[in-house]
Design a protein around this motif. Structure first.
Motif, PDB file in Angstrom:
ATOM      1  N   TYR A  67      30.941  28.316  51.041  1.00 14.28           N
ATOM      2  CA  TYR A  67      32.075  29.070  50.429  1.00 14.28           C
ATOM      3  C   TYR A  67      31.655  29.434  49.146  1.00 14.28           C
ATOM      4  N   PRO A  68      31.521  30.866  48.903  1.00 16.13           N
ATOM      5  CA  PRO A  68      30.987  31.038  47.570  1.00 16.13           C
ATOM      6  C   PRO A  68      32.108  30.827  46.520  1.00 16.13           C
ATOM      7  N   THR A  69      31.557  30.598  45.080  1.00 17.17           N
ATOM      8  CA  THR A  69      32.395  30.347  43.917  1.00 17.17           C
ATOM      9  C   THR A  69      32.482  31.785  43.107  1.00 17.17           C
ATOM     10  N   GLN A  70      33.567  31.642  42.609  1.00 17.13           N
ATOM     11  CA  GLN A  70      33.821  33.161  41.657  1.00 17.13           C
ATOM     12  C   GLN A  70      32.399  33.518  40.900  1.00 17.13           C
TER      13      GLN A  70
ATOM     14  N   ARG B   4      36.748  39.280  39.209  1.00 17.03           N
ATOM     15  CA  ARG B   4      36.384  39.418  37.714  1.00 17.03           C
ATOM     16  C   ARG B   4      37.579  38.786  36.949  1.00 17.03           C
ATOM     17  N   ASP B   5      38.890  38.781  37.403  1.00 16.56           N
ATOM     18  CA  ASP B   5      40.068  38.441  36.690  1.00 16.56           C
ATOM     19  C   ASP B   5      40.001  36.820  37.052  1.00 16.56           C
ATOM     20  N   ASN B   6      39.859  36.219  38.174  1.00 19.31           N
ATOM     21  CA  ASN B   6      40.359  34.930  38.442  1.00 19.31           C
ATOM     22  C   ASN B   6      39.183  33.973  38.175  1.00 19.31           C
ATOM     23  N   THR B   7      38.938  33.558  36.887  1.00 18.14           N
ATOM     24  CA  THR B   7      37.971  32.557  36.496  1.00 18.14           C
ATOM     25  C   THR B   7      38.528  31.050  36.164  1.00 18.14           C
ATOM     26  N   TYR B   8      39.581  30.893  36.594  1.00 23.33           N
ATOM     27  CA  TYR B   8      40.336  29.366  36.501  1.00 23.33           C
ATOM     28  C   TYR B   8      39.144  28.436  37.190  1.00 23.33           C
ATOM     29  N   PRO B   9      39.130  27.086  36.583  1.00 24.84           N
ATOM     30  CA  PRO B   9      38.334  26.200  36.923  1.00 24.84           C
ATOM     31  C   PRO B   9      38.336  25.962  38.458  1.00 24.84           C
ATOM     32  N   GLY B  10      37.410  25.983  39.131  1.00 23.54           N
ATOM     33  CA  GLY B  10      37.258  25.880  40.773  1.00 23.54           C
ATOM     34  C   GLY B  10      37.451  26.976  41.502  1.00 23.54           C
ATOM     35  N   ALA B  11      37.612  28.261  40.950  1.00 26.01           N
ATOM     36  CA  ALA B  11      37.653  29.381  41.620  1.00 26.01           C
ATOM     37  C   ALA B  11      36.808  29.581  42.733  1.00 26.01           C
TER      38      ALA B  11
END
Length: 483
Positions: free
Chosen positions: A74-77, A44-51
């Protein structure tokens, strides 16, 4: 069976997973307290580009909720967060969660013989068992530098999406797991990019790919195939865990092969020999987290990107000054400096019977029997606790083993076979000696990293996931003090 009263702190993979396991054991009085306004933890917290995750999606999921519809290997955020929300809703877990409820203290009430869980809202919960599931990667770490930067500044785990990076001079501090994703994620938008590197990571190719609709159809029709794929990835990651442990005959050749692969990857993607030299780690492979990326090195090789190896010494209004005296000008400052992984309590105060402080007990470094229990703190369990992190494989397998262990103890309390359960001090000490001895022979030893607190490696598990699961498969009551 309804009792005992269980309070779980944190609604990420760990907290939601243990809540579901408790329900399956018939424990119904379960409350999950979450400080944020939504579930999800780090995803939830790590929404930076490419997470994204660096563990394959078929393995980075609950064993009881396999998903045939992952979009990528490899799943994305966003995908992982959707999976967490959807699975929690399907399992009826959302009704147990109290969001916007930050836990400030957990105190044992000697008179009542139970725990009091205090929150920032002023509400206090009474619990017979407390499970902390706040994780090792939940508290952002930002270096304390003198001075002040006048532009927008934020940590990768607190990404400010209102800041437009288009054409801006951006300075990123750090080259860890978050930085190697966010730097390629913003490199095409920024005007210039400066990356401050304390130590170079080992970065190897990421065998990622998008899944087509046919892949999803096959897995829906043949769920056994998805389970077989999960077993195959588990076997492969366990070989890596064995190599990192240092006990396997394959340790040296496997780590050597990975090092050759890393060197070939670096040489193929970074043609400039001067830049390539700055990107060579000065420690052995495995001592710090090995990273997976296909676009990190190409991003650093772009003409508008500079990699700086001098450490930052102070902040100034227009940028960051490094030890060589140079001012690196910037419009935006991003901290990609990771988390306070060895501070397992964060701001949480835990006080046991007789006023015992868990923070004082961990003054020389955190430790816990099976990563879960500390003597003198009965019916308190720490999920993803000391010495349970992995150099390879999926942490969810470790969390599931811990959840089953906690649920077995809770079931014994519910059945009246126990009231207060804690680990024996001699068992706790023997286990810790075993952990530190084994870790001293592992690839994790010998360099400064977020695995280390003082002279102790406090975060990582020194063996295979299979061994950990076997050790927690049944509660060994002879190791515990039961009243």
């Amino acid at each position: 069976m309804t009792g005992p009263r269980v309070v779980v702190v944190g609604a990420g993979f760990g907290g939601l997973g243990v809540a579901r396991t408790l329900l399956r054991r018939g424990i119904r009085d379960v409350t999950v307290l979450e400080r944020a306004d939504d579930i999800g933890g780090v995803w939830r917290d790590n929404t930076y580009p490419g997470a994204a995750c660096d563990v394959p999606s078929v393995l980075y999921s609950w064993s009881w909720a396999l998903n045939p519809d992952w979009g990528r290997r490899y799943p994305t955020q966003p995908e992982i967060l959707d999976y967490l929300r959807g699975t929690a809703a399907a399992e009826g877990l959302l009704d147990l969660v109290r969001t916007g409820t930050a836990v400030t203290a957990v105190r044992f009430d000697d008179t009542a013989g139970c725990w009091r869980v205090e929150t920032a809202t002023g509400t206090t919960y009474q619990a017979d068992l407390v499970v902390t599931a706040t994780g090792q990667l939940s508290e952002p770490a930002v270096p304390r530098l003198p001075g002040r930067f006048d532009g927008p500044t934020f940590h990768s785990a607190q990404w400010d999406h209102d800041v437009d990076l288009t054409g801006k001079r951006v300075l990123v501090v750090g080259t860890g797991a978050s930085a190697i994703q966010l730097v390629p994620g913003i490199v095409d938008r920024v005007g210039s990019l400066t990356v401050l590197q304390r130590s170079a990571p080992y970065v190897v190719p990421k065998p990622d790919r998008a899944f087509r609709p046919r892949h999803h159809r096959v897995l829906r029709r043949l769920p056994a195939l998805m389970k077989a794929e999960r077993r195959a990835w588990f076997w492969l990651t366990e070989r890596f865990n064995a190599a990192l442990s240092g006990d396997s005959r394959l340790s040296r050749p496997l780590l050597g092969a990975l090092r050759l692969g890393w060197r070939a990857h670096l040489r193929a993607q970074v043609p400039d020999p001067a830049l390539r030299a700055r990107l060579v780690p000065d420690y052995g492979l495995g001592c710090k987290r090995m990273l997976f990326s296909n676009d990190w090195y190409p991003a650093l090789a772009r003409p508008h990107v500079e990699v700086v190896t001098d450490p930052p010494t102070r902040l100034e209004a227009g940028g960051v000054r490094t030890a060589d005296g140079r001012l690196h000008e910037a419009d935006v400052l991003v901290w990609g400096t990771g988390f306070a992984a060895t501070d397992f309590l964060g701001s949480l105060e835990v006080t046991g019977p007789g006023g015992a402080s868990l923070r004082r007990a961990w003054a020389d470094g955190a430790r816990a029997h099976l990563g879960l229990s500390v003597p003198g703190f009965p019916n308190l369990f720490c999920l993803y606790g000391p010495n349970t992190n992995l150099g390879g494989s999926s942490i969810i397998a470790m969390l599931e083993a811990q959840a089953e262990y906690v649920a077995e103890v809770a079931a014994a309390v519910a059945a009246g076979r126990a009231r207060l359960v804690g680990v024996r001090p001699e068992v706790y000490d023997d286990y810790d000696r075993e952990m530190q001895t084994r870790l001293s022979r592992s690839a994790f030893a010998g360099c400064e990293s977020w695995y280390v607190d003082g002279e102790r490696i406090t975060t990582n598990w020194p063996g295979l996931v299979a061994e950990y699961r076997a050790r927690l498969a049944r509660v060994d009551w002879s190791e515990l003090e039961v009243s």
